[in-house]
Design an enzyme around this catalytic site. Structure first.
Site, short mmCIF file in Angstrom:
data_model
loop_
_atom_site.label_atom_id
_atom_site.label_comp_id
_atom_site.label_asym_id
_atom_site.label_seq_id
_atom_site.Cartn_x
_atom_site.Cartn_y
_atom_site.Cartn_z
N LEU A 142 0.87 -1.18 0.00
CA LEU A 142 0.00 0.00 0.00
C LEU A 142 0.90 1.23 0.00
O LEU A 142 1.98 1.21 0.59
CB LEU A 142 -0.89 0.04 1.25
N ASP A 143 0.46 2.31 -0.65
CA ASP A 143 1.19 3.56 -0.58
C ASP A 143 1.33 3.98 0.88
O ASP A 143 0.46 3.69 1.71
CB ASP A 143 0.46 4.67 -1.34
N LYS A 144 2.39 4.70 1.19
CA LYS A 144 2.61 5.19 2.55
C LYS A 144 1.42 6.00 3.05
O LYS A 144 1.01 5.89 4.21
CB LYS A 144 3.88 6.04 2.58
#
Length: 312
Positions: A142-144
């Site tokens: 997942l993106d940060k």
């Protein structure tokens, strides 16, 4: 970072590692060694399986004897302390756990792994929380800035099974996103090819890009905004964010693809993070042998914002 030298090692392949490629097996046992060096020692015949030379794509069999030559490797940094507040908090954010799998409701702002100036990410934090676990690896990313369901495998066989579901597109993910404006109900699917800039990692719609599809469903309309459910069919970098933005419906507080005015309005209402949340994930559990759907609740900040918005 301290460096250590290993002597020659002879390892017997267990059933857990059967069918794994030799290059991936070596990466597991030679952490810190560049892939280019791993391929070099395989090509030169320094790595042997059952005393024979093999190719990098050789698939191991249970009982194989693997010779690993002395290689200069970087000693891994110690894991972060489980007593750190951000790590201790993750215990309460585990939404599902059994003998082979953990599903974490990853908070926004926490990367999935360390590196690029980060001391640690979600995977290192979980290894710190579960020191008895011999194997913990990310199933996906997942993106940060994105929160929500993050799968972590406790066994290599589980990791392989879930990766196969990702490849076959039988694992389904549903995200919740708050976007600018009134989403056009006829846009149930966005199929725009996406191209990632290697220099700055910015993604844009381009005919030279890779085929992508995201399916959208309206969940709730608000004055000046829409809560949508986004289901990515493909798994490209920043896919939901770019597919929303290219339709003029930028996600709230998106620092890369956002709309400044919309972001400013949402910040006035207390939002200071990207409103993109992996709310549900559906997959086939390889051990329980049944389909499962696991959900991750919205954090207080996202829930509070929705309560402040006026429905239309």
């Amino acid at each position: 970072m301290e460096q250590i030298n290993h002597s020659v090692r002879i390892l017997e392949v267990t059933q857990e590692n059967a069918q794994q490629r030799i290059d991936n097996y070596l990466r597991l046992h030679l952490k810190g060694v560049p892939k280019s060096l791993i391929y070099r020692i395989v090509r030169k015949g320094e790595v042997r399986v059952n005393k024979k030379r093999i190719k990098p794509d050789y698939k191991l069999q249970a009982g194989d004897l693997v010779r690993i030559p002395p290689v200069r490797v970087e000693k891994e940094n110690s894991l972060p302390s489980p007593k750190l507040n951000i790590i201790a908090r993750l215990e309460s954010l585990i939404v599902y756990e059994d003998d082979v799998l953990i599903i974490l409701n990853k908070p926004s702002g926490l990367a999935v792994h360390g590196g690029s100036g980060l001391d640690f990410g979600a995977i290192e934090a979980l290894r710190s929380l579960r020191p008895e676990a011999r194997f913990l690896e990310l199933v996906h990313r997942l993106d940060k800035a994105t929160s929500g369901c993050l799968l972590i495998a406790k066994k290599r066989s589980t990791l392989r099974a879930l990766h196969e579901q990702l490849r076959n597109k039988t694992m389904n993910k549903q995200y919740l996103a708050l976007v600018k404006g009134s989403w056009n109900k006829s846009w149930r699917s966005v199929r725009e090819p996406l191209l990632k800039d290697a220099q700055n990692s910015i993604v844009k719609v381009s005919s030279a890009g890779k085929a992508c599809e995201t399916r959208f469903r309206i969940m709730q309309r608000y004055q000046g905004a829409t809560l949508v459910e986004a289901s990515p069919v493909t798994g490209r970098t920043h896919q939901i964010r770019v597919h929303s933005a290219c339709k003029g419906h930028n996600i709230a507080c998106d620092d890369r693809y956002g709309d400044d005015l919309f972001t400013a309005e949402m910040k006035k209402l207390g939002l200071n993070r990207l409103f993109l949340h992996a709310a549900h994930i559906t997959f086939y559990h390889p051990v329980l042998e049944k389909e499962m759907t696991v959900s991750a609740p919205l954090c207080d900040q996202l829930s509070s914002l929705l309560e402040k918005l006026q429905r239309s």
